[in-house]
Write an enzyme that holds these catalytic residues in place. Structure first.
Site, PDB file in Angstrom:
ATOM      1  CB  CYS A 100      50.823  56.642  53.403  1.00 40.78           C
ATOM      2  SG  CYS A 100      50.161  55.353  54.450  1.00 40.78           S
ATOM      3  CB  CYS A 142      51.045  57.553  56.913  1.00 43.80           C
ATOM      4  SG  CYS A 142      51.764  56.043  56.256  1.00 43.80           S
TER       5      CYS A 142
END
Length: 186
Positions: free
Chosen positions: A106, A109
């Site tokens: 991600c 993230c």
């Protein structure tokens, strides 16, 4: 004439204007002191222009507070037992914990993690920050956190999840939302 002190954060400059009266400029990382040779100075640190006598001037540079960290590395949570130990310890200390549920794939993230570590430094004594990489832990832990989107930042108090922020937008907005969430409960 300009003189650069041994400390590169402080600059002293004498400025002559048309009337050839010297004026002084002290520059530091965060403020300016500007004055005439008449003995009065204006302190513009807090945007108030109160007069200070020259004998009361003390040159102080803007130094970061070195007694507090600028970032705090978040600790990983590896399994359900580890989460239980962390929650029990936090409950004994009456300290909330913040858990960042993330994934290595991600992009948001990965981008958000260092910003959360800076936020962790702000709340160093009030709260503890952890992260969970959902691809490296058992799915029972992910189900326990009730996480379906990444990144998800949760605030846990007394062993229960009290609030969460799902961070699919700009990092600075997510950090502001997390800060508000923490301030609401801390």
């Amino acid at each position: 004439m300009s003189v650069l002190a041994a400390n590169s954060h402080i600059l002293y400059r004498e400025v002559y204007q048309r009337d050839q009266q010297p004026q002084y400029l002290l520059s530091s990382g965060s403020f300016l002191l500007w004055g005439r040779s008449s003995g009065c100075w204006a302190d513009r640190r807090n945007r108030d222009c109160k007069k200070i006598l020259r004998r009361d001037i003390r040159v102080d540079a803007f130094w970061p507070d070195l007694s507090r960290p600028t970032t705090v590395e978040m600790e990983p949570i590896n399994d359900c037992d580890h989460l239980d130990q962390i929650l029990l310890h936090a409950k004994q200390l009456s300290q909330p914990i913040v858990i960042d549920w993330m994934a290595a794939w991600c992009r948001k993230c990965i981008y958000l993690k260092p910003k959360l570590e800076k936020l962790a430094a702000e709340y160093d004594t009030k709260s503890k920050f952890y992260y969970v990489d959902v691809n490296k832990v058992p799915q029972a832990l992910v189900k326990r956190g009730n996480v379906s989107k990444m990144p998800t930042i949760q605030l846990w108090i007394d062993g229960e999840m009290k609030a969460e922020v799902i961070g699919g937008h700009k990092a600075w907005l997510v950090i502001d939302e997390v800060r508000e969430m923490i301030q609401k409960f801390v």
